[in-house]
Write a protein that holds these residues in place. Structure first.
Motif, mmCIF file in Angstrom:
data_model
loop_
_atom_site.group_PDB
_atom_site.id
_atom_site.type_symbol
_atom_site.label_atom_id
_atom_site.label_comp_id
_atom_site.label_asym_id
_atom_site.label_seq_id
_atom_site.Cartn_x
_atom_site.Cartn_y
_atom_site.Cartn_z
ATOM 1 N N ALA A 42 1.039 11.967 -10.753
ATOM 2 C CA ALA A 42 0.221 13.180 -11.186
ATOM 3 C C ALA A 42 -0.676 13.844 -9.950
ATOM 4 O O ALA A 42 -0.716 15.131 -9.646
ATOM 5 C CB ALA A 42 -0.574 12.930 -12.181
ATOM 6 N N LEU A 43 -1.359 12.913 -9.341
ATOM 7 C CA LEU A 43 -2.091 13.540 -7.914
ATOM 8 C C LEU A 43 -1.008 14.240 -7.081
ATOM 9 O O LEU A 43 -1.584 15.062 -6.424
ATOM 10 C CB LEU A 43 -2.986 12.523 -7.475
ATOM 11 N N ALA A 44 -0.149 13.401 -6.658
ATOM 12 C CA ALA A 44 0.749 13.951 -5.512
ATOM 13 C C ALA A 44 1.441 15.282 -5.940
ATOM 14 O O ALA A 44 1.673 16.032 -5.189
ATOM 15 C CB ALA A 44 1.963 12.784 -5.378
ATOM 16 N N GLU A 45 1.545 15.480 -7.097
ATOM 17 C CA GLU A 45 2.437 16.628 -7.529
ATOM 18 C C GLU A 45 1.809 17.912 -7.418
ATOM 19 O O GLU A 45 2.366 19.079 -6.716
ATOM 20 C CB GLU A 45 2.979 16.708 -8.928
ATOM 21 N N ASP A 46 0.463 18.159 -7.790
ATOM 22 C CA ASP A 46 -0.296 19.377 -7.968
ATOM 23 C C ASP A 46 -1.797 19.370 -7.534
ATOM 24 O O ASP A 46 -2.418 20.187 -7.851
ATOM 25 C CB ASP A 46 0.164 19.927 -9.307
ATOM 26 N N ARG A 47 -2.198 18.152 -7.000
ATOM 27 C CA ARG A 47 -3.641 18.016 -6.853
ATOM 28 C C ARG A 47 -3.976 17.969 -5.227
ATOM 29 O O ARG A 47 -5.036 17.241 -4.825
ATOM 30 C CB ARG A 47 -4.303 16.937 -7.652
ATOM 31 N N ALA A 48 -2.729 17.657 -4.364
ATOM 32 C CA ALA A 48 -2.872 17.451 -2.965
ATOM 33 C C ALA A 48 -3.782 18.331 -2.127
ATOM 34 O O ALA A 48 -4.638 17.946 -1.233
ATOM 35 C CB ALA A 48 -1.385 17.588 -2.372
ATOM 36 N N GLU A 49 -4.314 19.687 -2.905
ATOM 37 C CA GLU A 49 -5.265 20.331 -1.807
ATOM 38 C C GLU A 49 -6.497 19.878 -2.133
ATOM 39 O O GLU A 49 -7.557 20.328 -1.590
ATOM 40 C CB GLU A 49 -4.915 21.852 -2.296
ATOM 41 N N GLU A 50 -6.770 18.791 -3.133
ATOM 42 C CA GLU A 50 -7.893 18.500 -3.495
ATOM 43 C C GLU A 50 -8.678 17.022 -2.611
ATOM 44 O O GLU A 50 -9.836 16.640 -2.840
ATOM 45 C CB GLU A 50 -8.220 18.351 -4.971
ATOM 46 N N PHE A 51 -7.424 16.387 -2.202
ATOM 47 C CA PHE A 51 -7.722 14.889 -1.792
ATOM 48 C C PHE A 51 -7.076 14.951 -0.248
ATOM 49 O O PHE A 51 -6.226 15.696 0.062
ATOM 50 C CB PHE A 51 -7.477 13.829 -2.412
ATOM 51 N N ALA A 52 -7.828 14.082 0.330
ATOM 52 C CA ALA A 52 -7.477 13.732 1.939
ATOM 53 C C ALA A 52 -6.219 12.647 2.011
ATOM 54 O O ALA A 52 -5.391 12.588 2.666
ATOM 55 C CB ALA A 52 -8.618 13.492 2.662
ATOM 56 N N GLU A 53 -6.880 11.580 0.960
ATOM 57 C CA GLU A 53 -5.749 10.562 0.738
ATOM 58 C C GLU A 53 -5.932 10.055 -0.532
ATOM 59 O O GLU A 53 -7.113 9.969 -0.928
ATOM 60 C CB GLU A 53 -6.060 9.577 1.968
ATOM 61 N N VAL A 54 -4.909 9.685 -1.037
ATOM 62 C CA VAL A 54 -4.940 8.720 -2.260
ATOM 63 C C VAL A 54 -3.989 7.431 -1.978
ATOM 64 O O VAL A 54 -2.860 7.843 -1.775
ATOM 65 C CB VAL A 54 -4.394 9.633 -3.549
ATOM 66 N N SER A 55 -4.447 6.274 -2.110
ATOM 67 C CA SER A 55 -3.540 5.052 -1.918
ATOM 68 C C SER A 55 -3.558 4.288 -3.168
ATOM 69 O O SER A 55 -4.344 4.047 -3.965
ATOM 70 C CB SER A 55 -4.239 4.512 -0.842
ATOM 71 N N LEU A 56 -2.625 3.705 -3.158
ATOM 72 C CA LEU A 56 -2.455 2.618 -4.334
ATOM 73 C C LEU A 56 -2.282 1.148 -3.599
ATOM 74 O O LEU A 56 -1.344 1.238 -3.078
ATOM 75 C CB LEU A 56 -1.450 2.798 -5.285
ATOM 76 N N LEU A 80 0.622 -1.174 0.003
ATOM 77 C CA LEU A 80 -0.125 0.101 -0.050
ATOM 78 C C LEU A 80 0.932 1.095 0.002
ATOM 79 O O LEU A 80 1.710 1.325 0.791
ATOM 80 C CB LEU A 80 -1.007 -0.180 1.269
ATOM 81 N N LEU A 81 0.635 2.157 -1.072
ATOM 82 C CA LEU A 81 1.501 3.435 -1.089
ATOM 83 C C LEU A 81 0.402 4.516 -0.929
ATOM 84 O O LEU A 81 -0.631 4.729 -1.438
ATOM 85 C CB LEU A 81 2.128 3.477 -2.438
ATOM 86 N N SER A 82 0.587 5.185 0.242
ATOM 87 C CA SER A 82 -0.332 6.231 0.654
ATOM 88 C C SER A 82 0.206 7.662 0.406
ATOM 89 O O SER A 82 1.157 8.026 0.877
ATOM 90 C CB SER A 82 -0.955 5.924 1.801
ATOM 91 N N ILE A 83 -0.720 8.716 0.085
ATOM 92 C CA ILE A 83 -0.438 10.038 0.102
ATOM 93 C C ILE A 83 -1.303 10.759 0.716
ATOM 94 O O ILE A 83 -2.643 10.473 0.199
ATOM 95 C CB ILE A 83 -0.086 10.608 -1.345
ATOM 96 N N THR A 84 -1.044 11.600 1.621
ATOM 97 C CA THR A 84 -2.047 12.635 2.272
ATOM 98 C C THR A 84 -2.147 14.067 1.720
ATOM 99 O O THR A 84 -0.947 14.361 1.228
ATOM 100 C CB THR A 84 -1.973 12.365 3.893
ATOM 101 N N GLY A 85 -3.066 14.576 1.549
ATOM 102 C CA GLY A 85 -3.501 15.998 1.280
ATOM 103 C C GLY A 85 -4.191 16.794 1.989
ATOM 104 O O GLY A 85 -4.769 16.409 3.154
ATOM 105 N N ALA A 86 -4.482 17.852 1.789
ATOM 106 C CA ALA A 86 -5.363 18.831 2.612
ATOM 107 C C ALA A 86 -6.732 18.916 2.349
ATOM 108 O O ALA A 86 -7.488 19.892 2.510
ATOM 109 C CB ALA A 86 -4.732 20.251 2.199
ATOM 110 N N GLY A 87 -7.316 18.146 1.211
ATOM 111 C CA GLY A 87 -8.581 18.146 0.677
ATOM 112 C C GLY A 87 -9.441 17.083 1.549
ATOM 113 O O GLY A 87 -9.326 16.758 2.664
ATOM 114 N N THR A 88 -10.593 16.778 1.003
ATOM 115 C CA THR A 88 -11.517 15.885 1.490
ATOM 116 C C THR A 88 -11.837 14.433 0.768
ATOM 117 O O THR A 88 -12.113 13.420 1.465
ATOM 118 C CB THR A 88 -12.922 16.640 1.541
ATOM 119 N N ARG A 89 -11.526 14.715 -0.703
ATOM 120 C CA ARG A 89 -11.797 13.327 -1.220
ATOM 121 C C ARG A 89 -10.652 12.070 -0.738
ATOM 122 O O ARG A 89 -9.636 12.502 -0.682
ATOM 123 C CB ARG A 89 -11.951 13.586 -2.696
#
Length: 379
Positions: A125-139, A68-77
């Motif tokens: 792509a999501l990690a680079e410049d969309r982190a303000e739109e998601f709370a977490e993206v995981s692979l 599991l590769l997880s990236i956290t962001g500042a958004g909600t999705r």
């Protein structure tokens, strides 16, 4: 086309063939721990630096832990990307990737290391410049998709995520366009064992109780249930029969395996019920050893795919496929479940397995468009 999609689609395509060659260069048949660990090491090396690496217990015993590769962001999705690193190809039959014209040929290219490469690109792509739109993206990349018979272990962990994007092989749309998979059949494996009595087939054949003949009758019962145009679209196909050890011995035991597919798991019960407990004094034990749910996200993904199509600049069609996928395990708890986001190709599980190299960029754009829509579309 949205510029974010165009730019990142081009970037993914620039290194997708190279990354795919690295991943296909590892032979990783399902259940082989060293192969899985080597494939996962390649994936981690290709992962975005922002990703936190987790290893989760695999659903199947004696397999390598899943990745599991997880990236956290500042958004909600919350978005889940899904793939698998295992193949059905044994080490002795493994083919590293080679270019053959416009095809990338090799074991696991289309099922599904090509999809894994695109998933990594979308994650980047999501990690680079969309982190303000998601709370977490995981692979999530599992090690046992091809041969799993145990209960899937990860459904509860991701319940409540907004979208599950699975990167099995790409689907053609109408008129040669691009499509994704939003409907899959339920899948099951029926295992039947027969216990009779061995005897010398020449000196005392009637003293035996022939397990092979009993299983042949069971195979026909299963085949009789086949009803692909019926209300459940049930397919019932005997696939493996093992019985007998010598040419002059009545087979005293044996095993039959059948593949069942239908719109819902309920359709398998009448097939199981039709198999008797005994045939000609041969004991029969029938049971389902693998039950994968179906998925039907056609209604819930209409607005999502409309938004993705608008961002991509061309229609992305909703389609269906009969094969099983881990997306099905998430469809009941994640409202937007979309599969078939991997590259186009053919020959899965066969020596000629390949990915269409030109599809890597197009399918990267499609996946990016669906991910973009999952961040922007109202639930």
């Amino acid at each position: 086309m949205d510029q974010w999609i165009a730019a990142h689609g081009a970037r993914i395509a620039q290194h997708a063939a190279r990354d795919l060659a690295a991943l296909v260069g590892v032979s990783s048949p399902s259940g082989d721990v060293p192969g899985a660990e080597e494939a996962i090491a390649v994936v981690v090396a290709l992962a975005p630096p922002q990703a936190v690496v987790h290893r989760l217990p695999c659903s199947s015993p004696e397999h390598a832990p899943d990745l599991l590769l997880s990236i956290t962001g500042a958004g909600t999705r919350r978005l889940l990307l899904v793939g698998h690193v295992d193949t059905v190809i044994a080490h002795a039959d493994h083919r590293p990737m080679v270019h053959e014209g416009d095809r990338l040929v090799g074991s696991g290219t289309v099922d599904m290391k090509g999809g894994d490469v695109l998933a990594l690109g979308v994650l980047q792509a999501l990690a680079e410049d969309r982190a303000e739109e998601f709370a977490e993206v995981s692979l999530l990349l599992v090690c046992d998709e091809e041969w799993r018979t145990d209960t899937f272990a990860h459904t509860e962990r991701f319940a409540g995520f907004d979208a599950c994007l699975c990167f099995e092989a790409g689907e053609p749309g109408p008129d040669g366009g691009q499509g994704v998979v939003v409907r899959r059949k339920a899948a099951g494996s029926l295992n039947v064992t027969a216990t009779g009595r061995s005897a010398h087939s020449g000196a005392a054949p009637d003293d035996g109780r022939n397990a092979l003949l009993a299983l042949a009758q069971v195979a026909q019962l299963v085949a009789d249930a086949h009803d692909p145009h019926g209300p459940q679209r049930l397919t019932a196909v005997p696939t493996i029969l093992r019985s007998g050890e010598a040419l002059n011995v009545v087979p005293g035991s044996g095993e039959l395996i059948a593949d069942l597919r239908a719109d819902s798991l309920d359709a398998f019960e009448p097939v199981l019920a039709a198999i008797p407990g005994e045939i000609d004094e041969v004991a029969i034990d029938a049971r389902m050893v693998r039950r994968w749910p179906g998925m039907d996200a056609r209604a819930s993904t209409i607005d999502l795919l409309a938004a993705a199509s608008a961002a991509w600049g061309a229609p992305i069609a909703a389609g269906e496929r009969g094969g099983a996928s881990d997306a099905s395990h998430f469809a009941a708890s994640i409202p937007w479940t979309v599969d078939g986001l991997g590259p186009r190709g053919a020959g899965a599980h066969a020596p000629h397995e390949y990915v269409d190299e030109a599809s890597l960029r197009i399918r990267a754009e499609v996946a990016l468009a669906v991910a973009d829509a999952a961040l922007r579309t109202a639930l």
